[in-house]
Design an enzyme around this catalytic site. Structure first.
Site, PDB file in Angstrom:
ATOM      1  N   THR A   1      -6.215  -0.143   3.258  1.00 61.75           N
ATOM      2  CA  THR A   1      -5.140  -0.682   2.434  1.00 61.75           C
ATOM      3  C   THR A   1      -4.598   0.453   1.563  1.00 61.75           C
ATOM      4  OG1 THR A   1      -4.547  -2.467   0.888  1.00 61.75           O
ATOM      5  CG2 THR A   1      -6.696  -1.428   0.561  1.00 61.75           C
TER       6      THR A   1
ATOM      7  N   VAL B   1       0.142  -4.125   6.289  1.00 56.46           N
ATOM      8  CA  VAL B   1       0.556  -2.846   5.713  1.00 56.46           C
ATOM      9  C   VAL B   1       0.251  -2.896   4.226  1.00 56.46           C
ATOM     10  CG1 VAL B   1       2.489  -1.291   5.260  1.00 56.46           C
ATOM     11  CG2 VAL B   1       2.398  -2.569   7.418  1.00 56.46           C
ATOM     12  N   CYS B   2      -0.351  -1.830   3.706  1.00 53.12           N
ATOM     13  CA  CYS B   2      -0.552  -1.695   2.267  1.00 53.12           C
ATOM     14  C   CYS B   2      -1.371  -2.881   1.743  1.00 53.12           C
ATOM     15  CB  CYS B   2       0.825  -1.580   1.600  1.00 53.12           C
ATOM     16  SG  CYS B   2       0.847  -0.990  -0.100  1.00 53.12           S
ATOM     17  N   THR B   3      -0.928  -3.521   0.668  1.00 54.22           N
ATOM     18  CA  THR B   3      -1.691  -4.608   0.068  1.00 54.22           C
ATOM     19  C   THR B   3      -1.553  -5.924   0.821  1.00 54.22           C
ATOM     20  OG1 THR B   3       0.127  -4.988  -1.487  1.00 54.22           O
ATOM     21  CG2 THR B   3      -1.715  -3.609  -2.248  1.00 54.22           C
TER      22      THR B   3
END
Length: 208
Positions: free
Chosen positions: A136, A116-118
Site C-alpha cells: 500500500t 492502488v495505494c490506500t
C-alpha cells in the site's frame, strides 16, 4: 443491463468515490483503455474499462477533479478485473457495510482483485487480506496492520501479486501494476507503453 462492448472482453471495473486520488483510478483506466485499442485480440478488444461508484452521481476527486461513474457498484456489469483506488475518501468506505459485503462477494468470483495505494485499506476492512502478501502507500502500513492484522505487508514493493490479488503502492505505482496485469493477462505491453510514453518501473513481484 448494459454489458461489455465486446462479449469476450474482460470487464475492468474501477471504483471512484469522493476524495479518490485522481491518478489512482485514472492511471489504471488509461492503461486498460489504451490496451483495449492497441492490443486487438481479434475478433475482440481485450479490455472494457468502466467506472463504478456508490451511485451514479458525479464524484469530486482530489483537487476538485469531477468525474461521473458509469454504473452503480451493485448494478454494474459483472467485472472480471475489479480495482479499488485510494485517497482520503477510503476512510468513509471503511464504514460502508454494503460496499464491503459486495467486495467480499466479488472477490469470490473475479479473475483479478486489485487495489492502488490506500485502496488496500478497504480490502483489509473487507477481511480479504488475511494471509495474503500486500502493499500500500508507504504512509499507510500502520493503518493496514490495524485493519488487517493477518495480512503480510510487503513494504518497499511497488506492486505485489498474491494469486488473484494484486496490490500496489501509492499513486503512480498503480500504472506499473496495471501494465504488469496487462502483461499477465494478454502477454504484451510494448504497444501500450509506447503509446503512453511511459517508462515502466517493473519493481513488483508478479509471476512471470
Amino acid at each position: 443491463m448494459p454489458i461489455a462492448q465486446q462479449s469476450n472482453s474482460r470487464n475492468v471495473a474501477i471504483l471512484v468515490f469522493d476524495e479518490v486520488e485522481v491518478l489512482d483510478f485514472a492511471g489504471p483506466f488509461e492503461v486498460f483503455s489504451v490496451a483495449g485499442s492497441e492490443l486487438p485480440a481479434a475478433p475482440y478488444a481485450p479490455f472494457f474499462p468502466y467506472l463504478i461508484g456508490l451511485n451514479t452521481q458525479p464524484v469530486q476527486a482530489r483537487g476538485g477533479f469531477v468525474v461521473q461513474p458509469r454504473y452503480r457498484f451493485d448494478d454494474a456489469p459483472a467485472p472480471d478485473v475489479l480495482l479499488i483506488p485510494g485517497g482520503n475518501g477510503t476512510r468513509r468506505l471503511l464504514k460502508h457495510p454494503a460496499l464491503l459485503q459486495w467486495l467480499r462477494e466479488q472477490a469470490a468470483r473475479v479473475e483479478v482483485l486489485a487495489s492502488v495505494c490506500t485502496g488496500a485499506l478497504v480490502l483489509g476492512a473487507s477481511g480479504l487480506l488475511d494471509g495474503r502478501r500486500v502493499c500500500t502507500h508507504h504512509q499507510a502500513y500502520e493503518r493496514l496492520r490495524e485493519l488487517a492484522p493477518g495480512a503480510l505487508p510487503q513494504e518497499g514493493r511497488r506492486f505485489v501479486q498474491d494469486g488473484a490479488l494484486w496490490t500496489s503502492g501509492g499513486i503512480s505505482a498503480g500504472i506499473d501494476m496495471s501494465l504488469a496485469l496487462v502483461q499477465a493477462l494478454v502477454g504484451d505491453t510494448a504497444p501500450v507503453r509506447a503509446e503512453m510514453e511511459w517508462m515502466w518501473v517493473d519493481q513488483g513481484d508478479a509471476a512471470a
